[in-house]
Design an enzyme around this catalytic site. Structure first.
Site, short mmCIF file in Angstrom:
data_model
loop_
_atom_site.label_atom_id
_atom_site.label_comp_id
_atom_site.label_asym_id
_atom_site.label_seq_id
_atom_site.Cartn_x
_atom_site.Cartn_y
_atom_site.Cartn_z
N GLY A 50 -15.64 -53.38 20.24
CA GLY A 50 -16.51 -53.04 19.12
C GLY A 50 -17.96 -53.51 19.31
CE LYS B 70 9.46 -65.04 24.52
NZ LYS B 70 9.17 -66.50 24.39
CB SER C 251 -11.36 -50.46 20.81
OG SER C 251 -12.29 -51.48 20.67
CG MET C 252 -7.89 -54.26 23.93
SD MET C 252 -6.95 -54.55 25.45
CE MET C 252 -7.55 -53.27 26.52
CD GLU D 172 -6.53 -52.41 13.51
OE1 GLU D 172 -7.01 -51.32 13.11
OE2 GLU D 172 -5.44 -52.48 14.08
CG HIS E 190 -7.76 -58.45 12.15
ND1 HIS E 190 -6.92 -58.08 13.17
CD2 HIS E 190 -8.98 -58.01 12.49
CE1 HIS E 190 -7.62 -57.43 14.09
NE2 HIS E 190 -8.87 -57.38 13.70
CD GLN F 157 -13.76 -50.13 17.81
OE1 GLN F 157 -14.00 -51.33 17.81
NE2 GLN F 157 -12.55 -49.63 17.61
NE ARG G 46 -7.48 -48.28 15.96
CZ ARG G 46 -7.46 -49.48 16.50
NH1 ARG G 46 -8.53 -49.96 17.09
NH2 ARG G 46 -6.37 -50.20 16.47
CD GLN H 117 2.22 -66.57 26.54
OE1 GLN H 117 3.31 -66.01 26.52
NE2 GLN H 117 1.98 -67.58 27.33
CB VAL I 95 14.65 -74.93 50.25
CG1 VAL I 95 13.86 -75.66 51.33
CG2 VAL I 95 14.60 -73.42 50.48
#
Ligand code: FAD
Ligand code: NAP
Ligand code: SF4
Length: 671
Positions: free
Chosen positions: A60, A423, A26-27, A166, A254, A102, A216, A341, A450
């Site tokens: 959600g 990274k 889920s997002m 969460e 969170h 969700q 979940r 990002q 170039v």
């Protein structure tokens, strides 16, 4: 024989079978809330279904108004919601997929003054203090969850996911941190777990057996006052008995101060906690967090840690991940680099989500790479993110593309970004573009710098200048002293850096360079999981107090000063969901944060600065300049409409790869 037999094996749930073991987690994308976005949402999910993901879980939706994230956030409360969702379920089913809605009650994370929680305890990340629910309200909320599930079934969903992790409402009931109730929903673990168990039981009763119920569960809370391992296992057993079909994994609240999904979190870092729970239940369990490639997924399932894996952001980055894996084309996967990002950072700014490496994500109906009817001869100068994106999209559309770079490899600045500890995922983007160059027949010319005016003589219909940036050299007296170096030379290993270092400029690159300098370069890359867990104070074995123990941090041998002229806090402008991690890492490593500095001069004694009323000399061996960049656009001519500027060459200020890649793709889609 497939390379991923476990990941691609079907999963029989009794009344239905999932085609493989990959769940799109889920997002919240920003397309959920408004009815006029339903068409875009439907196409976004349908594209993932066409890519053969086994099960999709929506963002959600709230079961009642008290559970809203913010006023009028997406809900499943009535027949109007049912009717508007049918467009989504129809599109997914026609594309051969399965989808669960969700159901999420925000609890004390709601941005509304009428929020509710188990107890009246404010969250550290939300200004609104919730009211404690009465017992009657709790019972009504259980019914609201079940009613939302029933409505979801009417809307054509194959099932629901009940969001119990969460740090949202259900988690606020299960953990002593937020539950100080004295009724049957508070006190003992049995009482605290009663709320989710009754929700699942009531949902099963109302929706029947031919309906998927995913629960979940927070497998590790990562906050003081979180649940213990025994309580988590007891809840999983209760959820199974109450009739759930599958248990999914949630990691951390969170408000937790341990990173759980950013790029520096090792791949599959939390699969072991799911493995612990799996030992105690018979229904399938799903592992989650930082699983971004099929080999990681295969390993988790093959090792018995989980029956399925959840990939959320990786499905933004590449909707066809599963299909490519199944067809032996894993090298064509556009890998999620876990930068947050364009996805999570956008969500927290209430902007529509997308993806840094795939600007089509959540814009499927708007940004299309259609085959061209008018093939052109196109030159792209610069094989950094902007040029790579433009060249490969143009070639995919059928143009004849030549990509030229003065360097001996593609990737531009991403070759430096990927050297920063934590990274390493950035190499995947370079690998992906390398493969796309080959697949779409881009003619790649390396080691050719170039010169202005050259290409105009070579008969190109369009010329795209993607030459990026050059580092800015600030006008500090003594900036040409031998101890002054550029971040480029540091990251490319061209210079020796001393034991005492001043880093001038605390933007993204200043932070990254400080992390690079503070890092023990004998440490394998990427960092081993056990080391990462020790540094962040996470212990799966103990799982007392949310799984937290005292962190053990390796202090660097170097003394590092990270400096800026502004008087605001350092790192304030870094990504909303990742900046705090960069700040925390450098603080732990003892890097000195210095703001409000003016740089007076650099000489043999070191860096002379004024901070407030005080003049100081920092006795440093090396000064690294990370003072931003300027566009490199000597090839551009604004009197020629067939010459285009993109990426850093266009605008250096606030440049990032998100803009560079999007700009390249949008231009190539339009040519
Ligand atoms: P560049 O990447 O600079 O590429 C330009 C290319 O043009 C180069 O390959 C160069 O060789 C070539 N070129 C220049 N002139 C000529 C010429 N005359 N002839 C032929 N070739 C030429 N961004 C993020 O979004 N997230 C991050 O986490 C992030 N981390 C970073 C960390 C570091 C250490 C660094 C250095 C950068 C980071 N960035 C990050 C920034 C990101 O890399 C840049 O925004 C992005 O690379 C800009 O892309 P571009 O294609 O415009 O330019
Ligand atoms: P930046 O974010 O613009 O930061 C430049 C820094 O240099 C600032 O701290 C600025 O602060 C200072 N500065 C500017 N001019 C100066 C001068 N004349 N003298 C002394 N100091 C000066 O640029 P960057 O750090 O080079 O990063 C480039 C881009 O890459 C950024 O836009 C960023 O988005 C991207 N990037 C992102 C990440 C990420 O994690 N998301 C990581 C790395 C890079 P003061 O003016 O206050 O001194
Ligand atoms: Fe992954 Fe970054 Fe894309 Fe988000 S924006 S899906 S974290 S690559």
């Amino acid at each position: 024989m497939s390379q991923y037999p476990n990941m691609l094996a079907p999963l029989d749930l009794g009344h239905t079978t999932l085609k493989n073991r990959v769940v799109m987690g889920s997002m919240h994308t920003g397309l959920e809330d408004r009815i006029w976005h339903r068409g875009k949402l439907a196409e976004y999910f349908a594209e993932r279904a066409r890519g053969d993901v086994g099960l999709i879980i929506t963002g959600g939706y709230n079961p009642n108004r008290k559970g809203w994230f913010y006023p009028f956030s997406g809900s499943m409360m009535n027949m109007a919601d049912v009717l508007s969702h049918r467009q989504v379920t129809k599109a997914v089913h026609e594309a051969g997929g399965k989808i669960c809605l969700q159901i999420l009650h925000a609890g004390r994370y709601a941005y509304t003054p009428w929020s509710r929680s188990a107890s009246a305890i404010k969250s550290p990340i939300n200004p609104f203090k919730p009211k404690a629910m009465s017992t009657k309200e709790v019972e009504q909320t259980i019914k609201d969850f079940a009613r939302a599930a029933k409505l979801a079934k009417k809307a054509g969903y194959d099932g629901v996911e009940i969001m119990g992790s969460e740090g949202y409402l259900i988690n606020q009931f299960t953990a002593p941190r937020t539950n100080q109730r004295t009724d049957k929903y508070g006190g003992s673990a049995e009482n605290r777990n009663r709320f989710p168990i009754e929700i699942v039981r009531e949902t099963r009763k109302l929706c029947g057996d031919d309906f998927i119920i995913v629960y979940r569960q927070s497998m590790i809370d990562l906050v003081p006052g979180g649940c213990s391992k025994d309580e988590i296992i007891a809840l999983a057993k209760g959820i199974e008995q109450a009739g759930a079909s599958i248990i999914n994994t949630g990691i951390g609240w969170h408000e937790a101060r341990v990173p759980t999904i950013v790029t520096s979190v090792p791949r599959a870092a939390f699969a072991a906690v799911t493995g612990e729970v799996k030992k105690h239940v018979n229904i399938p369990v799903i592992a989650s967090n930082r699983i971004n490639m099929p080999d990681t997924a295969e390993e988790i399932i093959a090792s018995g840690q989980a029956d399925m894996v959840s990939m959320a952001r990786p499905m933004l980055a590449d909707p066809h991940l599963v299909k490519k894996a199944a067809e032996g084309r894993s090298d064509e996967i556009n890998t999620c680099i876990a930068c947050n990002q364009a996805c999570l950072d956008h969500t927290f700014q209430l902007k529509r989500a997308s993806c840094l490496v795939n600007p089509q994500a959540c814009h499927e109906t708007e940004l299309k790479y259609l085959k061209t009817h008018n093939p052109k001869k196109i030159a792209v100068v610069g094989a950094g993110p902007a040029g790579l994106s433009a060249a490969t999209v143009a070639a995919e559309r059928g143009h004849d593309v030549t990509l030229i770079d003065g360097a001996d490899r593609i990737g531009g600045q991403f070759n430096m970004a990927a050297r920063i500890p934590g990274k390493e995922e950035f190499w995947e983007t370079i690998r992906y573009y390398g493969k796309m160059i080959e697949k779409h027949g881009v003619k790649l010319v390396l080691n050719r710098r170039v010169e202005p005016g050259e290409l105009e003589k070579e008969g190109f219909d369009e010329i795209i200048i993607a030459t990026g940036v050059v580092p800015r050299t600030p006008g500090i007296p003594g900036v040409d002293h031998a101890k002054v170096v550029s971040y480029v030379d540091v990251l490319r290993g061209n210079v020796e850096v001393g034991q005492r270092v001043a880093v001038i400029g605390a933007g993204g690159i200043g932070f990254d360079v400080s992390e690079f300098l503070a890092h023990d370069h004998n440490m394998p890359s990427p960092e081993p999981l056990d080391h990462w867990l020790r540094e962040w104070g996470v212990d799966f074995a103990s799982l007392e107090e949310g799984g937290l123990v005292q962190p053990e941090v390796d202090k660097p041998e170097r003394e590092i000063y990270l400096m800026q002229r502004k008087t605001s806090s350092l790192g304030k402008d870094l990504g909303k969901t990742s900046g705090w991690v960069h700040r925390a890492v450098l603080k732990k490593k003892g890097v000195h944060f210095m703001k409000g500095c003016s740089y007076d001069r650099i000489d043999d004694a070191g860096l002379h600065i004024t901070q407030g009323d005080e003049s100081l000399v920092l006795d440093v061996d090396t000064v690294v300049i990370c003072a931003g960049q300027e566009s490199l656009r000597e090839l551009y001519r604004d009197d020629q409409s067939h010459i285009h500027l993109i990426g850093g060459a266009d605008v250096a200020a606030e440049l990032d790869a998100k803009r560079a890649i999007r700009q390249g793709a949008e231009l190539a889609a339009a040519l």
